[in-house]
Design a protein around this motif. Structure first.
Motif, PDB file in Angstrom:
ATOM      1  N   ALA A 159      16.003   1.875 -21.595  1.00 44.51           N
ATOM      2  CA  ALA A 159      17.160   1.013 -21.831  1.00 44.51           C
ATOM      3  C   ALA A 159      17.162   0.595 -23.295  1.00 44.51           C
ATOM      4  CB  ALA A 159      17.073  -0.219 -20.932  1.00 44.51           C
ATOM      5  N   ALA A 160      18.319   0.222 -23.779  1.00 41.43           N
ATOM      6  CA  ALA A 160      18.446  -0.191 -25.172  1.00 41.43           C
ATOM      7  C   ALA A 160      17.478  -1.321 -25.517  1.00 41.43           C
ATOM      8  CB  ALA A 160      19.882  -0.617 -25.455  1.00 41.43           C
ATOM      9  N   GLY A 161      17.255  -2.226 -24.563  1.00 41.48           N
ATOM     10  CA  GLY A 161      16.367  -3.360 -24.791  1.00 41.48           C
ATOM     11  C   GLY A 161      14.917  -2.971 -24.996  1.00 41.48           C
ATOM     12  N   ALA A 162      14.543  -1.776 -24.597  1.00 43.56           N
ATOM     13  CA  ALA A 162      13.183  -1.276 -24.821  1.00 43.56           C
ATOM     14  C   ALA A 162      13.159  -0.244 -25.936  1.00 43.56           C
ATOM     15  CB  ALA A 162      12.632  -0.662 -23.539  1.00 43.56           C
ATOM     16  N   LEU A 163      14.197   0.585 -26.008  1.00 43.48           N
ATOM     17  CA  LEU A 163      14.228   1.676 -26.975  1.00 43.48           C
ATOM     18  C   LEU A 163      14.328   1.175 -28.415  1.00 43.48           C
ATOM     19  CD1 LEU A 163      14.342   4.700 -27.607  1.00 43.48           C
ATOM     20  CD2 LEU A 163      16.829   4.580 -27.259  1.00 43.48           C
ATOM     21  N   TYR A 164      15.276   0.308 -28.695  1.00 44.18           N
ATOM     22  CA  TYR A 164      15.501  -0.093 -30.082  1.00 44.18           C
ATOM     23  C   TYR A 164      14.361  -0.913 -30.671  1.00 44.18           C
ATOM     24  CZ  TYR A 164      19.952   2.207 -29.713  1.00 44.18           C
ATOM     25  OH  TYR A 164      20.907   3.171 -29.536  1.00 44.18           O
ATOM     26  N   PRO A 165      13.724  -1.809 -29.913  1.00 48.83           N
ATOM     27  CA  PRO A 165      12.540  -2.471 -30.474  1.00 48.83           C
ATOM     28  C   PRO A 165      11.408  -1.474 -30.786  1.00 48.83           C
ATOM     29  CG  PRO A 165      13.390  -3.756 -28.655  1.00 48.83           C
ATOM     30  CD  PRO A 165      14.149  -2.450 -28.659  1.00 48.83           C
ATOM     31  N   ALA A 166      11.233  -0.458 -29.938  1.00 48.21           N
ATOM     32  CA  ALA A 166      10.212   0.562 -30.198  1.00 48.21           C
ATOM     33  C   ALA A 166      10.557   1.340 -31.465  1.00 48.21           C
ATOM     34  CB  ALA A 166      10.082   1.508 -29.005  1.00 48.21           C
ATOM     35  N   LEU A 167      11.832   1.690 -31.625  1.00 54.16           N
ATOM     36  CA  LEU A 167      12.259   2.417 -32.828  1.00 54.16           C
ATOM     37  C   LEU A 167      12.076   1.564 -34.079  1.00 54.16           C
ATOM     38  CD1 LEU A 167      15.423   4.204 -31.419  1.00 54.16           C
ATOM     39  CD2 LEU A 167      13.298   5.305 -32.190  1.00 54.16           C
ATOM     40  N   ASP A 179       0.819  -1.199   0.000  1.00 51.29           N
ATOM     41  CA  ASP A 179       0.000   0.000   0.000  1.00 51.29           C
ATOM     42  C   ASP A 179       0.862   1.261   0.000  1.00 51.29           C
ATOM     43  OD1 ASP A 179      -2.265  -1.530  -0.030  1.00 51.29           O
ATOM     44  OD2 ASP A 179      -2.696  -1.296   2.102  1.00 51.29           O
ATOM     45  N   ALA A 180       1.986   1.229   0.688  1.00 50.07           N
ATOM     46  CA  ALA A 180       2.876   2.387   0.714  1.00 50.07           C
ATOM     47  C   ALA A 180       3.328   2.732  -0.696  1.00 50.07           C
ATOM     48  CB  ALA A 180       4.076   2.118   1.615  1.00 50.07           C
ATOM     49  N   GLU A 181       3.533   1.721  -1.501  1.00 44.52           N
ATOM     50  CA  GLU A 181       3.913   1.947  -2.889  1.00 44.52           C
ATOM     51  C   GLU A 181       2.834   2.752  -3.609  1.00 44.52           C
ATOM     52  OE1 GLU A 181       4.000  -1.215  -6.277  1.00 44.52           O
ATOM     53  OE2 GLU A 181       5.867  -1.319  -5.163  1.00 44.52           O
ATOM     54  N   PHE A 182       1.568   2.414  -3.381  1.00 43.99           N
ATOM     55  CA  PHE A 182       0.472   3.074  -4.083  1.00 43.99           C
ATOM     56  C   PHE A 182       0.173   4.461  -3.541  1.00 43.99           C
ATOM     57  CE2 PHE A 182      -0.761  -1.482  -4.849  1.00 43.99           C
ATOM     58  CZ  PHE A 182      -0.360  -1.483  -6.179  1.00 43.99           C
ATOM     59  N   THR A 183       0.632   4.779  -2.359  1.00 43.46           N
ATOM     60  CA  THR A 183       0.396   6.107  -1.802  1.00 43.46           C
ATOM     61  C   THR A 183       1.533   7.065  -2.111  1.00 43.46           C
ATOM     62  OG1 THR A 183       1.373   5.497   0.322  1.00 43.46           O
ATOM     63  CG2 THR A 183      -1.021   5.201   0.090  1.00 43.46           C
ATOM     64  N   SER A 184       2.557   6.574  -2.755  1.00 42.37           N
ATOM     65  CA  SER A 184       3.727   7.394  -3.047  1.00 42.37           C
ATOM     66  C   SER A 184       3.604   8.087  -4.408  1.00 42.37           C
ATOM     67  CB  SER A 184       4.981   6.504  -3.055  1.00 42.37           C
ATOM     68  OG  SER A 184       6.066   7.210  -3.609  1.00 42.37           O
ATOM     69  N   PRO A 185       3.702   9.415  -4.435  1.00 41.67           N
ATOM     70  CA  PRO A 185       3.715  10.111  -5.725  1.00 41.67           C
ATOM     71  C   PRO A 185       4.870   9.635  -6.611  1.00 41.67           C
ATOM     72  CG  PRO A 185       3.387  11.674  -3.946  1.00 41.67           C
ATOM     73  CD  PRO A 185       3.721  10.354  -3.308  1.00 41.67           C
ATOM     74  N   THR A 186       5.959   9.231  -6.007  1.00 45.78           N
ATOM     75  CA  THR A 186       7.102   8.729  -6.776  1.00 45.78           C
ATOM     76  C   THR A 186       6.710   7.490  -7.568  1.00 45.78           C
ATOM     77  OG1 THR A 186       8.611   9.601  -5.119  1.00 45.78           O
ATOM     78  CG2 THR A 186       9.489   7.918  -6.604  1.00 45.78           C
ATOM     79  N   TYR A 187       5.945   6.605  -6.931  1.00 38.30           N
ATOM     80  CA  TYR A 187       5.479   5.403  -7.616  1.00 38.30           C
ATOM     81  C   TYR A 187       4.650   5.785  -8.839  1.00 38.30           C
ATOM     82  CZ  TYR A 187       2.502   1.463  -8.786  1.00 38.30           C
ATOM     83  OH  TYR A 187       1.828   0.498  -9.470  1.00 38.30           O
ATOM     84  N   TRP A 188       3.672   6.670  -8.647  1.00 36.29           N
ATOM     85  CA  TRP A 188       2.769   7.046  -9.744  1.00 36.29           C
ATOM     86  C   TRP A 188       3.496   7.823 -10.828  1.00 36.29           C
ATOM     87  CZ3 TRP A 188      -1.387   4.385 -10.238  1.00 36.29           C
ATOM     88  CH2 TRP A 188      -1.963   3.796  -9.116  1.00 36.29           C
ATOM     89  N   ASN A 189       4.411   8.705 -10.442  1.00 34.78           N
ATOM     90  CA  ASN A 189       5.190   9.436 -11.450  1.00 34.78           C
ATOM     91  C   ASN A 189       5.984   8.475 -12.323  1.00 34.78           C
ATOM     92  OD1 ASN A 189       4.370  12.024 -10.749  1.00 34.78           O
ATOM     93  ND2 ASN A 189       5.987  12.279  -9.244  1.00 34.78           N
ATOM     94  N   GLY A 190       6.633   7.507 -11.694  1.00 35.14           N
ATOM     95  CA  GLY A 190       7.409   6.529 -12.443  1.00 35.14           C
ATOM     96  C   GLY A 190       6.543   5.685 -13.349  1.00 35.14           C
ATOM     97  N   LEU A 191       5.410   5.254 -12.838  1.00 37.08           N
ATOM     98  CA  LEU A 191       4.489   4.432 -13.628  1.00 37.08           C
ATOM     99  C   LEU A 191       3.980   5.194 -14.851  1.00 37.08           C
ATOM    100  CD1 LEU A 191       2.906   1.716 -13.693  1.00 37.08           C
ATOM    101  CD2 LEU A 191       1.081   2.920 -12.501  1.00 37.08           C
ATOM    102  N   ILE A 192       3.590   6.430 -14.631  1.00 41.01           N
ATOM    103  CA  ILE A 192       3.082   7.248 -15.734  1.00 41.01           C
ATOM    104  C   ILE A 192       4.180   7.505 -16.756  1.00 41.01           C
ATOM    105  CG2 ILE A 192       2.275   9.570 -16.314  1.00 41.01           C
ATOM    106  CD1 ILE A 192       0.693   9.430 -13.587  1.00 41.01           C
ATOM    107  N   ARG A 193       5.349   7.881 -16.293  1.00 42.93           N
ATOM    108  CA  ARG A 193       6.431   8.193 -17.220  1.00 42.93           C
ATOM    109  C   ARG A 193       6.865   6.978 -18.022  1.00 42.93           C
ATOM    110  NH1 ARG A 193       9.494  12.061 -12.985  1.00 42.93           N
ATOM    111  NH2 ARG A 193       8.313  13.931 -13.464  1.00 42.93           N
ATOM    112  N   MET A 194       6.945   5.822 -17.372  1.00 43.76           N
ATOM    113  CA  MET A 194       7.340   4.616 -18.107  1.00 43.76           C
ATOM    114  C   MET A 194       6.250   4.213 -19.087  1.00 43.76           C
ATOM    115  SD  MET A 194      10.399   4.147 -17.354  1.00 43.76           S
ATOM    116  CE  MET A 194      10.653   2.649 -18.285  1.00 43.76           C
ATOM    117  N   GLY A 195       4.991   4.387 -18.700  1.00 39.01           N
ATOM    118  CA  GLY A 195       3.888   4.066 -19.597  1.00 39.01           C
ATOM    119  C   GLY A 195       3.834   4.973 -20.804  1.00 39.01           C
ATOM    120  N   LEU A 196       4.377   6.154 -20.661  1.00 33.09           N
ATOM    121  CA  LEU A 196       4.373   7.128 -21.743  1.00 33.09           C
ATOM    122  C   LEU A 196       5.710   7.196 -22.469  1.00 33.09           C
ATOM    123  CD1 LEU A 196       2.460  10.035 -19.989  1.00 33.09           C
ATOM    124  CD2 LEU A 196       1.591   8.429 -21.683  1.00 33.09           C
ATOM    125  N   SER A 197       6.569   6.219 -22.272  1.00 32.94           N
ATOM    126  CA  SER A 197       7.916   6.297 -22.840  1.00 32.94           C
ATOM    127  C   SER A 197       7.907   6.452 -24.356  1.00 32.94           C
ATOM    128  CB  SER A 197       8.766   5.100 -22.420  1.00 32.94           C
ATOM    129  OG  SER A 197       8.188   3.897 -22.890  1.00 32.94           O
TER     130      SER A 197
END
Length: 127
Positions: free
Chosen positions: A66-74, A15-33
């Motif tokens: 990371a390269a393993g995510a970036l290059y397949p997307a490209l 639950d602490a993970e879900f109450t942390s703005p850091t968690y949500w910021n990271g989730l949103i940013r990674m989802g929008l990569s």
């Protein structure tokens, strides 16, 4: 004696993970990569290293592809006609330079609009 995990402690940690703005910021940013990749390419053509660095800057470190995510997307972006790839000699090495196409610009506009719509719903629901 083996100590069993305490369900209450585990739940509190989760639950602490879900109450942390850091968690949500990271989730949103990674989802929008992918959106950030397109946005960085809208600024100018870039090689993969420069692209990853720019996305990290844009997100203030929240998304560092990371390269393993970036290059397949490209590769998918290239196959779909969203970016073009040219090769350029730099520092004695051949580098792939990625540039946004008109279709990529259209995709970026659509992605930004979808993000604005989703944000508006969340903001309007909280007022």
């Amino acid at each position: 004696m083996t100590r069993l995990p305490c369900p209450e402690r585990q739940a509190a940690q989760q639950d602490a993970e879900f109450t942390s703005p850091t968690y949500w910021n990271g989730l949103i940013r990674m989802g929008l990569s992918k959106l950030f990749v397109l946005a960085a390419l809208a600024e100018r053509p870039r090689d993969g290293y420069d692209l990853a660095r720019r996305v990290q800057e844009m997100t203030r470190g929240g998304c560092a592809p990371a390269a393993g995510a970036l290059y397949p997307a490209l590769t998918k972006f290239e196959a779909g006609g969203y970016v073009t790839v040219t090769r350029e000699l730099a520092g004695g090495r051949m580098r792939k330079i990625y540039a946004l196409t008109q279709r990529g610009e259209f995709a970026l506009r659509g992605a930004k609009q979808a993000w604005q719509d989703a944000s508006r719903v969340l903001i309007d629901d909280n007022e």
